[in-house]
Design an enzyme around this catalytic site. Sequence first.
Site, PDB file in Angstrom:
ATOM      1  N   THR A 155       0.868  -1.189   0.000  1.00  0.00           N
ATOM      2  CA  THR A 155       0.000   0.000   0.000  1.00  0.00           C
ATOM      3  C   THR A 155       0.901   1.235   0.000  1.00  0.00           C
ATOM      4  O   THR A 155       1.310   1.693  -1.058  1.00  0.00           O
ATOM      5  CB  THR A 155      -0.972  -0.005   1.199  1.00  0.00           C
ATOM      6  OG1 THR A 155      -0.253  -0.255   2.409  1.00  0.00           O
ATOM      7  CG2 THR A 155      -2.049  -1.054   1.010  1.00  0.00           C
ATOM      8  N   LYS A 181       3.902  -6.814   4.150  1.00  0.00           N
ATOM      9  CA  LYS A 181       3.648  -5.443   3.737  1.00  0.00           C
ATOM     10  C   LYS A 181       3.288  -4.628   4.969  1.00  0.00           C
ATOM     11  O   LYS A 181       2.764  -5.140   5.952  1.00  0.00           O
ATOM     12  CB  LYS A 181       2.545  -5.344   2.687  1.00  0.00           C
ATOM     13  CG  LYS A 181       1.159  -5.794   3.085  1.00  0.00           C
ATOM     14  CD  LYS A 181       0.322  -4.851   3.921  1.00  0.00           C
ATOM     15  CE  LYS A 181       0.207  -3.485   3.304  1.00  0.00           C
ATOM     16  NZ  LYS A 181      -0.638  -2.585   4.183  1.00  0.00           N
ATOM     17  N   THR A 192      -1.184  -2.591  10.592  1.00  0.00           N
ATOM     18  CA  THR A 192      -1.668  -2.721   9.220  1.00  0.00           C
ATOM     19  C   THR A 192      -0.605  -3.440   8.433  1.00  0.00           C
ATOM     20  O   THR A 192       0.095  -2.886   7.624  1.00  0.00           O
ATOM     21  CB  THR A 192      -2.020  -1.391   8.571  1.00  0.00           C
ATOM     22  OG1 THR A 192      -2.582  -1.668   7.296  1.00  0.00           O
ATOM     23  CG2 THR A 192      -0.876  -0.478   8.406  1.00  0.00           C
ATOM     24  N   GLU A 279       6.754   4.850   7.212  1.00  0.00           N
ATOM     25  CA  GLU A 279       6.386   6.049   6.459  1.00  0.00           C
ATOM     26  C   GLU A 279       7.261   7.236   6.865  1.00  0.00           C
ATOM     27  O   GLU A 279       7.232   7.684   8.007  1.00  0.00           O
ATOM     28  CB  GLU A 279       4.907   6.359   6.688  1.00  0.00           C
ATOM     29  CG  GLU A 279       4.008   5.329   6.027  1.00  0.00           C
ATOM     30  CD  GLU A 279       2.556   5.442   6.430  1.00  0.00           C
ATOM     31  OE1 GLU A 279       1.720   4.838   5.729  1.00  0.00           O
ATOM     32  OE2 GLU A 279       2.259   6.112   7.430  1.00  0.00           O
ATOM     33  N   ASN A 407       0.591  10.569   5.237  1.00  0.00           N
ATOM     34  CA  ASN A 407      -0.721  10.243   5.788  1.00  0.00           C
ATOM     35  C   ASN A 407      -1.767  11.304   5.479  1.00  0.00           C
ATOM     36  O   ASN A 407      -2.956  10.997   5.358  1.00  0.00           O
ATOM     37  CB  ASN A 407      -0.603  10.008   7.299  1.00  0.00           C
ATOM     38  CG  ASN A 407      -0.038   8.637   7.589  1.00  0.00           C
ATOM     39  OD1 ASN A 407      -0.734   7.635   7.508  1.00  0.00           O
ATOM     40  ND2 ASN A 407       1.253   8.576   7.881  1.00  0.00           N
ATOM     41  N   SER A 412      -5.626  10.575  -1.464  1.00  0.00           N
ATOM     42  CA  SER A 412      -5.652  11.371  -2.703  1.00  0.00           C
ATOM     43  C   SER A 412      -4.907  10.670  -3.825  1.00  0.00           C
ATOM     44  O   SER A 412      -4.247   9.681  -3.610  1.00  0.00           O
ATOM     45  CB  SER A 412      -5.047  12.737  -2.449  1.00  0.00           C
ATOM     46  OG  SER A 412      -3.719  12.632  -2.001  1.00  0.00           O
TER      47      SER A 412
END
EC number: 2.3.1.35
Length: 412
Positions: A155, A181, A192, A279, A407, A412
């Site tokens: 993702t 992942k 997640t 991230e 995040n 978008s």
Amino acid sequence: MPVNLIAVQPSDLLPVPGVRVGVAEAGIRKANRRDLTLIELAAGSRVAGVFTLNRFCAAPVQLCKQHIAGGDVRALVINTGVANAGTGEQGLADAHATCVAVGRTLGVAPEQVLPFSTGVILEALPVDRLIAGLPAAHADLREDGWFDAAHAIMTTDTLAKAVSRQVEIGGRTVTLTGISKGAGMIKPNMATMLGFLACDAAVSQALLDALTKEAADLSFNSITVDGDTSTNDSFIVVATGQAGNAEIADPLGSDFHALRDAVIDVSIRLAQAIVRDGEGATKFMTIAVEGGLDVVECRKVAYAIGQSPLVKTAFFASDPNLGRILAAIGYAGIQDLDVGGLRVWLGTAAEEVLVAELGGRAPTYREEDGVRVMKEAEITVRVDLGRGRARATVWTCDFSYDYVKINADYRS
């Protein structure tokens, strides 16, 4: 950029006898990307799993728990883009429809299929598109499909995460390959994140269940990126039994120890890859806590440090504002903790610097030493609680500006 995470190559991954993997573009959320993965397991394969503890458990996780209890799993199906969480009865119906379609495609019962989803929560799964993509994924099934699958389950990941290794057990070569992942919403139990590890060892169901739980605790349940726990996390271990070794049933035997070490090693490497690709991460941090009365309190302290936004931003800035570490230890919830017995070090592969002892700053500590260590990409925070012999390790990363940007822009 990921922290010392090398891009996996197709040649790095070994086929696992008894497992075929295929991927397809189903258009689950975005066009022109492979977002559907189908994994077919040979008859007689044994499967174990652990799942999220989030009470807002996603529909596919609920179904997985039911199906895996049946003890005869023949297929896994994974979609990315939509999590099918927070979708109520319709979400359960969509997950079931997915299993029915996979069962029809492979000639197995729906109850022999485990469904997995990852992506945006509170959006309906476009199950018609998923089902329409199954023939292409089925046509793509092959033993060497792991590389493509590692990419198809991503993702916000920037790099695919996959590991292979082999180990000798009972005079036979056992192959292990795993993919995972995850990059955000990472915090046990689990996050997640999806993890799939397959091997061709013959092992009893009881030992496989116990090993899967232990491996998860030492790997995926020992990482944190942002302290958020997801609705969809799942870790699955498959043993096809096709290596030809005598079935492993003795938890004290050398064969089980060899398999255990290999499964835990692959699991830790997959879990650490998630943190390295956290991230916006620029630093990989090991939080090692020792000297506790038990593992539980060591983990409490490690997570208090590893999840602190103030600690994580200090590491991003290479700012040795190390009182933030002491503050995190203090609010970790350890009863009767004698702060006067604490010692804290900062370290790299090359050196270790004593930062605090006897309840305050170590007399030998110089701020320039802290700055030098914190400028490195890989840093260890070692804490000695000074009250026992237990220890625990947690892996985390820093918080950068990019974490907020990634995040903020996620949908978008």
